[in-house]
Write an enzyme that holds these catalytic residues in place. Structure first.
Site, PDB file in Angstrom:
ATOM      1  N   GLN A 118      -7.428 -97.898  -4.652  1.00  0.00           N
ATOM      2  CA  GLN A 118      -7.801 -97.164  -3.451  1.00  0.00           C
ATOM      3  C   GLN A 118      -7.516 -97.957  -2.176  1.00  0.00           C
ATOM      4  O   GLN A 118      -7.497 -99.182  -2.185  1.00  0.00           O
ATOM      5  CB  GLN A 118      -9.290 -96.813  -3.495  1.00  0.00           C
ATOM      6  CG  GLN A 118     -10.185 -98.012  -3.657  1.00  0.00           C
ATOM      7  CD  GLN A 118     -11.651 -97.671  -3.895  1.00  0.00           C
ATOM      8  OE1 GLN A 118     -12.391 -98.483  -4.422  1.00  0.00           O
ATOM      9  NE2 GLN A 118     -12.072 -96.514  -3.495  1.00  0.00           N
ATOM     10  N   GLU A 227     -16.595 -91.816   2.156  1.00  0.00           N
ATOM     11  CA  GLU A 227     -17.596 -92.473   1.314  1.00  0.00           C
ATOM     12  C   GLU A 227     -18.671 -93.171   2.139  1.00  0.00           C
ATOM     13  O   GLU A 227     -18.394 -93.714   3.213  1.00  0.00           O
ATOM     14  CB  GLU A 227     -16.923 -93.513   0.419  1.00  0.00           C
ATOM     15  CG  GLU A 227     -17.895 -94.211  -0.543  1.00  0.00           C
ATOM     16  CD  GLU A 227     -17.236 -95.278  -1.386  1.00  0.00           C
ATOM     17  OE1 GLU A 227     -17.858 -95.702  -2.385  1.00  0.00           O
ATOM     18  OE2 GLU A 227     -16.118 -95.702  -1.060  1.00  0.00           O
TER      19      GLU A 227
END
Length: 292
Positions: A118, A227
């Site tokens: 990521q 997030e």
């Protein structure tokens, strides 16, 4: 009595190979974080969500840390994922502590939670001060190490330890301002190696890093996520979640062996922390995540 140091050493050796070799990132960009690391983690779904605050039948899952869209396959499928978003101006939801959120794309971390490849951008606010950081990570899940000894032919379990030596690393050579157009891309080279790239389209700068790990990707998931990430000192805790406004991932695509796909078939996830904090929707090849 027989001492089983051999068993302990063998188990520790196994554990060392299971832990990633990536560098620790000390979050030195702010002195308040001088003794902690920053890391993302797999999605933490909520079994019994309280969905009375926001009602949208298309939201099929709720999580304490992820908001966005996740493509899910049952076999190794996704080789790359990309998306472009405009860097937002985060706002405090109250109080004097720093609040943050992070926008990123990645491979795995949902139905495959053993690893995540990521990269993305953190946006944080303290009072009227706003900061941004680009980062990359080959996240590896926590491993349990159990120590054994043998005493009079009995195997004894002495301790169980959860450990993860991985954390995100900051990119150098790139900066961000509110309103910048940024493209983030995660590309799988093999199940244990990948390339992570951030392009600041507005400033004309690009950074890229090839990372590896002994833990393997499944290639089951491709995702576009905002997030509430963790900071880890003696314990790991979610950072206070900032009001990030809206992050829209445009040009959202995932690459498979047969071509590219949009998020049209993705599972949508909203963040819930006592109440629902986000609203996620799809529009063509865009994933739209809004703070509510």
């Amino acid at each position: 009595m027989f001492s089983a140091a051999f068993f302990v050493q063998a188990l520790l050796a196994t554990a060392v190979f299971a832990i990633p070799s990536g560098k620790q990132r000390m979050a030195s960009r702010r002195s308040r974080r001088s003794d902690v690391t920053r890391q993302s983690k797999p999605v933490n779904l909520i079994a019994n969500p309280q969905t009375t605050t926001v009602t949208n039948a298309s939201h099929v899952e709720y999580s304490e840390n992820w908001a966005g869209a996740v493509l899910v396959a049952s076999t190794a499928t996704y080789k790359a994922v990309t998306g472009t978003f405009v860097v937002p101006t985060p706002e405090s939801t109250g109080g004097s502590s720093e609040q943050c959120a992070s926008a990123w794309v990645g491979i795995d971390g949902d139905t495959c939670d053993s690893a995540i490849l990521q990269t993305g951008v953190d946006f944080c606010v303290t009072g009227s001060s706003v900061s941004y950081d680009g980062w990359y990570e080959f996240y590896v899940t926590w491993y349990e190490i159990t120590f054994f000894s043998v005493d009079n032919n009995y195997i004894l379990t002495h301790a169980g330890i959860l450990t993860n030596l991985d954390s995100a690393d900051d990119f150098s050579g790139i900066s961000f301002s509110a309103g910048d157009s940024v493209t983030v891309t995660a590309t799988v080279i093999s199940t244990t190696e990948g390339t992570l790239t951030i392009e600041n389209n507005t400033k004309g700068t690009t950074v890229s890093k090839t990372v590896s790990s002994s833990s393997k990707l499944c290639e089951y998931n491709a995702e576009w996520i905002v997030e509430d990430f963790e900071e880890c000192g003696s314990t790991c805790e979610l950072v206070p979640f900032a009001n990030f406004g809206t992050v829209e991932f445009t040009g959202a695509e995932a690459t498979t062996s047969s071509g590219t796909v949009t998020p049209a078939a993705a599972t949508l996830i909203d963040i819930e922390q006592s109440k629902v904090l986000t609203s996620v929707s799809l529009s063509g090849s865009s994933v739209i995540v809004s703070y509510v």
